[in-house]
Design a protein around this motif. Structure first.
Motif, PDB file in Angstrom:
ATOM      1  N   LYS A 182       0.817  -1.217   0.000  1.00  0.00           N
ATOM      2  CA  LYS A 182       0.000   0.000   0.000  1.00  0.00           C
ATOM      3  C   LYS A 182       0.856   1.274   0.000  1.00  0.00           C
ATOM      4  O   LYS A 182       0.664   2.160  -0.825  1.00  0.00           O
ATOM      5  N   SER A 183       1.786   1.324   0.945  1.00  0.00           N
ATOM      6  CA  SER A 183       2.591   2.548   1.068  1.00  0.00           C
ATOM      7  C   SER A 183       3.446   2.780  -0.164  1.00  0.00           C
ATOM      8  O   SER A 183       3.602   3.911  -0.629  1.00  0.00           O
ATOM      9  N   ILE A 184       3.998   1.703  -0.675  1.00  0.00           N
ATOM     10  CA  ILE A 184       4.908   1.849  -1.796  1.00  0.00           C
ATOM     11  C   ILE A 184       4.110   2.294  -3.040  1.00  0.00           C
ATOM     12  O   ILE A 184       4.595   3.074  -3.856  1.00  0.00           O
ATOM     13  N   ALA A 191      -3.456   9.802   1.236  1.00  0.00           N
ATOM     14  CA  ALA A 191      -3.325   9.761   2.689  1.00  0.00           C
ATOM     15  C   ALA A 191      -2.969   8.343   3.102  1.00  0.00           C
ATOM     16  O   ALA A 191      -3.773   7.432   2.994  1.00  0.00           O
ATOM     17  N   ASP A 192      -1.706   8.155   3.543  1.00  0.00           N
ATOM     18  CA  ASP A 192      -1.242   6.823   3.909  1.00  0.00           C
ATOM     19  C   ASP A 192      -1.441   6.612   5.405  1.00  0.00           C
ATOM     20  O   ASP A 192      -0.654   7.080   6.214  1.00  0.00           O
ATOM     21  N   GLU A 193      -2.491   5.906   5.753  1.00  0.00           N
ATOM     22  CA  GLU A 193      -2.838   5.655   7.153  1.00  0.00           C
ATOM     23  C   GLU A 193      -2.719   6.927   7.991  1.00  0.00           C
ATOM     24  O   GLU A 193      -1.970   6.972   8.965  1.00  0.00           O
ATOM     25  N   PRO A 194      -3.480   7.949   7.637  1.00  0.00           N
ATOM     26  CA  PRO A 194      -3.281   9.252   8.270  1.00  0.00           C
ATOM     27  C   PRO A 194      -3.646   9.276   9.745  1.00  0.00           C
ATOM     28  O   PRO A 194      -3.289  10.203  10.447  1.00  0.00           O
ATOM     29  N   PHE A 223       1.168  11.590   5.677  1.00  0.00           N
ATOM     30  CA  PHE A 223       1.827  10.355   6.114  1.00  0.00           C
ATOM     31  C   PHE A 223       1.264   9.822   7.422  1.00  0.00           C
ATOM     32  O   PHE A 223       0.522  10.488   8.129  1.00  0.00           O
ATOM     33  N   GLN A 224       1.711   8.606   7.704  1.00  0.00           N
ATOM     34  CA  GLN A 224       1.194   7.901   8.874  1.00  0.00           C
ATOM     35  C   GLN A 224       1.666   8.498  10.194  1.00  0.00           C
ATOM     36  O   GLN A 224       0.916   8.559  11.150  1.00  0.00           O
ATOM     37  N   GLU A 225       2.932   8.940  10.229  1.00  0.00           N
ATOM     38  CA  GLU A 225       3.517   9.348  11.506  1.00  0.00           C
ATOM     39  C   GLU A 225       3.586  10.861  11.650  1.00  0.00           C
ATOM     40  O   GLU A 225       4.576  11.479  11.268  1.00  0.00           O
TER      41      GLU A 225
HETATM   42 MG   LIG Z   1       2.352   1.345   4.883  1.00  0.00          MG
END
Ligand SMILES: [Mg+2]
Ligand SMILES: Nc1ncnc2c1ncn2[C@@H]1O[C@H](COP(=O)(O)OP(=O)(O)OP(=O)(O)O)[C@@H](O)[C@H]1O
Lengths: 334, 322
Positions: free
Chosen positions: A48-50, A179-182, A97-99
């Motif tokens: 997913k992220s890539i 939005a990657d796991e926001p 991003f996620q973090e």
């Molecule tokens: Mg990911």
């Protein structure tokens, strides 16, 4: 149907490592319409992220991106030179991003970081950029925005930082927001606020959203269509309501069955027995077959092709038998 | 801020008193005492004369009385008398300190600025030819002994090419003033500062490269890229500013050893600084002078460390003075 703002055609991403070639994403195609939210779900490591990073041309070394096209408003990003691609990043396609804790530069004030997004793309005065950045902070509802403007990130909570990242991403009204796991790293209440905010901004600007998540609850509430990935491949793509009502792929069904009922907290997609095969050495047939309750010998022979199904697509040779689909009305454009 | 200052001053006081204690006991450990030394110099060591001297120096007092009077002396910057040089130790040190500070300051500035730049370049070209060359060069300077570099520089630039003076800090016979004098000192400074700086240049090149590469891997750099920030701006504004933090820390830690290196280099280049003074004091058994220099160097290191701390807080907003 108008042309989608984002169309991905047969995307392949591989990492050439010392251990061999890791094929993280295979033959992935999807599209997103203006003002639409496409959710991408799948277990950890399914790519997913890539995939998200590849949409901005940010796949890190030693990753290699190949494929027919990643079309953003008609332009094929895969064919663009880096300098041109840079001008689209942040301007026409932006990412969250996620973090939130590490996504901001600790030695620059949040105001400076938002201003930078504007100044990098538009020839405006610093004063004008400052005004716009301040307005953005207010728009993502940061309390006391004037004072926060000159604060350093460490003084803000995770939720506030994520709002800053969103303000930064929306600074130039991009056509697509990835939005990657926001909200994965945030408290449940903050999570809901952030997702509401993204929805609201999407409605206001007609931005298309690619929402990556682990959380099927989030998918159900905040997306129009869903793309289910397994081991780097698309296994099912459906309208959100249809997917939850009649999941076709055994993997999707597993996901939905494993989903805790409302009030049971966050769903982590780890409840299906077995593990994902190594991306270095995929089995010849369906990658899910070793974990699949309804697998038959034919599943191990060849990778099942994506078949049109119920206004969407599914990659399972047994999908038809288990669930009799209505006649495919219109093959989704992949 | 007030709390920070109070704590820092307490720290400095602690260090100074600690060094004074060490100095005092080193003095006691050395064979003989000042009276013997003095008597030896005067050439007449009759017991009466020695006793008189001991009374005069307070050496007949109990140890703790002696210690407190020594401490009082140290705190009032009265570091005793150098019988060899016929001058108060503090005068001698004040005479020589500026030369050492100039040499150290120039070497550090050279090492950090050039080393930092090379490291930045290497990191931006990681894995390419420029990186390989810079890294190899840094390794070479790192591995070559400082004195050997000093001697080779003299042989090439002073003896063979006759471009730069062999040693000293100024051309004595010229009697220059003002800018001409500064330029003359500058010419004398090049070789010693390069000699002392090359080793640290190698260290800071390697450190900066590693530090930059680490910061490049951090999330906020990816955020900046996703914003469409230009690569050069990312390198300077986002990566460099963060990569400087470990450099500053290391600089603080290394100050003591840089001062140590200065002693060697001053000796090779006849640079009239503290290091050479210490070297002379050692060979002449001028214990008072030696301890005075030791004390003074410690104070310099403590003070410069304080400056480094302040620089660090200016660079990193997460650190607050408290
Ligand atoms: Mg990911
Ligand atoms: N820099 C890299 N080098 C080598 N392999 C990588 C790299 N980045 C990702 N991968 C591999 O690509 C695959 C997909 O990773 P990706 O981060 O896209 O997963 P994901 O679906 O986002 O997982 P998660 O839910 O844990 O975030 C993983 O198997 C991972 O090991």
């Amino acid at each position: 149907m108008s042309d989608p703002v984002l169309a991905v055609e047969r995307l392949n991403i591989s990492f050439h490592t010392r251990r061999g070639v890791l094929r993280a994403v295979r033959d992935l195609s999807f599209h997103v319409e203006r003002g639409e939210t496409l959710a991408i779900v799948g277990e950890s490591g399914c790519g997913k992220s890539i995939t998200a990073l590849s949409l901005l041309g940010l796949v890190p070394e030693p990753g290699r991106v190949e494929g027919d096209a990643v079309r953003l408003e008609g332009r094929n990003l895969l064919a663009l030179p880096e300098a041109k691609l840079r001008r689209l990043r942040g301007a026409r396609i932006a990412m969250i991003f996620q973090e939130p804790m590490t996504a901001l530069n600790p030695v620059l004030t949040v105001g400076e970081q938002i201003m930078e997004a504007i100044l990098e793309h538009e020839k405006v005065s610093r004063a004008a950029a400052r005004d716009r950045a301040l307005a953005l902070l207010e728009r993502v509802r940061i309390p006391d925005a004037k004072r926060r403007f000159s604060d350093y990130p460490h003084r803000l909570s995770g939720g506030m930082r994520q709002r800053v990242v969103i303000a930064m991403a929306l600074a130039l009204s991009p056509a697509v927001l990835v939005a990657d796991e926001p909200t994965t790293a945030l408290d449940v209440t903050i999570q809901a606020q952030i997702l509401e905010l993204i929805d609201e901004l999407k409605r206001e600007n007609g931005t298309a959203v690619v929402l990556i998540t682990h959380d099927l609850g989030v998918v159900a509430e905040h997306s129009d269509r869903v793309l289910v990935m397994y081991a780097g491949r698309k296994v099912e793509a459906r309208a959100t309501a249809d997917l939850f009502a009649r999941p076709l792929h055994p993997y999707t069904r597993g996901l939905i069955a494993a989903r805790p009922q409302p009030g049971g907290g966050r769903a982590r997609l780890a409840e299906i027995p077995g593990t994902v095969p190594s991306l270095f050495a995929m089995p010849a047939g369906c990658a899910f077959a070793p974990r699949c309750a309804v697998a038959e010998p034919a599943c191990g022979v060849a990778v099942p092709p994506l078949m049109p199904a119920e206004d969407g697509a599914v990659a399972c040779i047994r999908a038809g038998e288990i669930h009799v689909p209505e006649p495919a009305r219109e093959a989704l454009r992949a | 801020m007030a709390r920070y200052l109070r704590r820092t001053i307490a720290q400095i006081a602690f260090v100074i008193i600690g060094i004074a204690i060490i100095n005092f006991f080193l003095l006691r450990l050395a064979p003989g005492d000042a009276a013997q030394v003095m008597a030896g110099e005067a050439g007449s060591a009759t017991p009466e004369y020695m006793a008189a001297l001991r009374k005069q120096f307070g050496l007949d007092q109990p140890l703790y009385v002696q210690f407190f009077s020594y401490l009082k002396n140290v705190l009032t910057l009265n570091l005793g008398y150098s019988f060899r040089q016929g001058m108060p130790v503090s005068d001698l040190i004040l005479q020589r300190l500026p030369a050492t500070l100039l040499l150290m300051g120039t070497s550090i500035a050279f090492a950090v600025s050039i080393g930092g730049m090379l490291g930045l370049l290497a990191a931006r070209q990681a894995g390419k030819l420029a990186d390989t060359l810079i890294s190899a060069l840094a390794l070479l300077f790192y591995a070559t002994p400082v004195f050997w570099i000093g001697v080779m520089l003299v042989v090439v630039f002073s003896v063979l090419l006759d471009w730069l003076p062999v040693g000293g800090m100024a051309s004595v016979e010229a009697g220059l003033t003002g800018l001409a004098y500064a330029a003359d000192v500058g010419r004398h400074l090049i070789l010693p500062a390069t000699t002392l700086g090359l080793f640290y240049l190698a260290i800071y090149t390697r450190l900066m490269r590693a530090s930059m590469l680490e910061v490049y891997g951090q999330d906020f750099v990816r955020t900046a890229r996703a914003k469409g920030v230009r690569p050069r701006r990312i390198a300077v504004r986002h990566v460099l500013r963060n990569a400087l933090l470990p450099i500053v820390t290391t600089l603080g830690v290394q100050l003591g050893s840089i001062l140590g290196g200065a002693i060697l280099v001053e000796t090779v280049f006849a640079w009239p600084g503290l290091g050479r003074l210490a070297f002379e004091a050692l060979f002449q058994r001028d214990l008072n002078l030696l301890l005075g220099i030791l004390f003074c160097s410690s104070v310099v290191v403590v003070l410069v460390n304080l400056a480094v701390d302040l620089a660090y807080t200016a660079l990193d907003p997460r650190i607050e003075l408290s």
